[in-house]
Design a protein around this motif. Sequence first.
Motif, PDB file in Angstrom:
ATOM      1  N   LEU A  88       0.790  -1.225   0.000  1.00  0.00           N
ATOM      2  CA  LEU A  88       0.000   0.000   0.000  1.00  0.00           C
ATOM      3  C   LEU A  88       0.823   1.278   0.000  1.00  0.00           C
ATOM      4  O   LEU A  88       0.320   2.333  -0.384  1.00  0.00           O
ATOM      5  N   LEU A  89       2.073   1.198   0.441  1.00  0.00           N
ATOM      6  CA  LEU A  89       2.915   2.390   0.547  1.00  0.00           C
ATOM      7  C   LEU A  89       4.013   2.358  -0.501  1.00  0.00           C
ATOM      8  O   LEU A  89       4.535   1.296  -0.844  1.00  0.00           O
ATOM      9  N   SER A  90       4.364   3.514  -0.998  1.00  0.00           N
ATOM     10  CA  SER A  90       5.357   3.602  -2.063  1.00  0.00           C
ATOM     11  C   SER A  90       6.766   3.418  -1.520  1.00  0.00           C
ATOM     12  O   SER A  90       7.040   3.668  -0.348  1.00  0.00           O
ATOM     13  N   ALA A  91       7.665   2.967  -2.401  1.00  0.00           N
ATOM     14  CA  ALA A  91       9.075   2.791  -2.054  1.00  0.00           C
ATOM     15  C   ALA A  91       9.928   3.395  -3.166  1.00  0.00           C
ATOM     16  O   ALA A  91       9.500   3.487  -4.320  1.00  0.00           O
ATOM     17  N   LEU A 226      -7.018  -3.556   6.497  1.00  0.00           N
ATOM     18  CA  LEU A 226      -7.855  -2.394   6.826  1.00  0.00           C
ATOM     19  C   LEU A 226      -7.207  -1.571   7.936  1.00  0.00           C
ATOM     20  O   LEU A 226      -7.178  -0.328   7.871  1.00  0.00           O
ATOM     21  N   GLY A 227      -6.667  -2.263   8.950  1.00  0.00           N
ATOM     22  CA  GLY A 227      -5.968  -1.539  10.002  1.00  0.00           C
ATOM     23  C   GLY A 227      -4.757  -0.786   9.461  1.00  0.00           C
ATOM     24  O   GLY A 227      -4.479   0.343   9.872  1.00  0.00           O
ATOM     25  N   ARG A 236      -6.505   7.876  -1.468  1.00  0.00           N
ATOM     26  CA  ARG A 236      -7.411   7.163  -2.363  1.00  0.00           C
ATOM     27  C   ARG A 236      -6.715   6.008  -3.062  1.00  0.00           C
ATOM     28  O   ARG A 236      -7.295   4.919  -3.213  1.00  0.00           O
ATOM     29  N   HIS A 237      -5.456   6.200  -3.488  1.00  0.00           N
ATOM     30  CA  HIS A 237      -4.749   5.143  -4.206  1.00  0.00           C
ATOM     31  C   HIS A 237      -4.613   3.896  -3.336  1.00  0.00           C
ATOM     32  O   HIS A 237      -4.891   2.770  -3.778  1.00  0.00           O
ATOM     33  N   ARG A 241      -6.522   0.215  -3.838  1.00  0.00           N
ATOM     34  CA  ARG A 241      -5.734  -1.016  -3.945  1.00  0.00           C
ATOM     35  C   ARG A 241      -6.150  -2.019  -2.879  1.00  0.00           C
ATOM     36  O   ARG A 241      -6.298  -3.215  -3.155  1.00  0.00           O
ATOM     37  N   PHE A 242      -6.364  -1.529  -1.660  1.00  0.00           N
ATOM     38  CA  PHE A 242      -6.815  -2.427  -0.602  1.00  0.00           C
ATOM     39  C   PHE A 242      -8.214  -2.963  -0.890  1.00  0.00           C
ATOM     40  O   PHE A 242      -8.520  -4.110  -0.554  1.00  0.00           O
TER      41      PHE A 242
END
Length: 345
Positions: A88-91, A226-227, A236-237, A241-242
């Motif tokens: 979910l997070l960018s790298a 979700l947590g 939103r992105h 995705r989730f």
Amino acid sequence: MTTGPTGSVSARQVDGRRSAWVLAAALLAVGIVVMTVALVAADGAPQRPPEGFVSAGMPASWAVPVLRFVADAAAIATGGALLAAVLLLSATDGTLGARALRACQDGAVAAGVWAVASIGGLITSAAVILGMPLAHLADHASAAGELAQVRALAVAVVLTAILAVVLSGCRTVRGARVALVLTAAALTGPLLTGHGAIERTGFWSVLATSSLVVHVFAATAWIGGLGGVLRYARDRHAVERFSKLALVCAIAMAVTGLLTGEIHLGSREDGWGLITQWVTSGYGALVFAKTVAFAVLVTVGWWHRRTTVRELAAGRPGAFRRLAVVELLIMAGTVGLAVALSRTP
């Protein structure tokens, strides 16, 4: 005296941590209360032994499901933090960003709690199965070591301890993926000694156990994800995705949940068996309660897609946060039902 931007960010971080701890405490409280009520209602609660018989005692007997719930909750938190870091997070060039690093650190803490709860579960489970007070357990360590449940928990303790160490030093996406594999391995071991492994033999044992593993993986990804979104990635992105992942998890849970319930309630031999057992057994009642909770969660997920994601995209995240918190509370209750179900005849 004025507070600059750095002070404002620091204050927001403190408020965020405080809110996270309050939510975590609420989730634990709801899950344990639901689990306790379910165990009592379905006749799965620990019973006092007949007069003159030696046992582990009621505190140790009740500690087994409570520690199991804490371990499951910590496992979900660990998996959710890792999903946030990996998915979910960018790298940048394989290096985790600031929020992903924070997720890994939180995951390390959760893995530590998971390990401690597993140690407690190992000790109390051994005492309950052998029917002896905790004070005498050390004198029968060899007998405890022969128990399949104890061996599975011992493996989980080792894996979760390693996981906590790996996560505490995790800085790359590759490291987070390795930790995700360790999480899956630690989740799998105790499942191999549950209902599916010991109540059936041959093909049905393999099918029930495999179904249970997929069910738990899907639940961990859905609840933990979700947590993770709520704690680390409320844009939103990440939510979209989730949302796709949650849909896959919901389908997997529906299929495997029905399959597992059908196997345990014995409706292979009798077409009306499942309906009869739902009405007449505590186990069936808990299966029905889990089904209702699952239907509510699917409805909440549909409402997320229909309404709150749009508001989030419009810069109004309040509705998404509120509904996500409600959803997590329902999920905590569902996990409590699942723990009760695993300990109900």
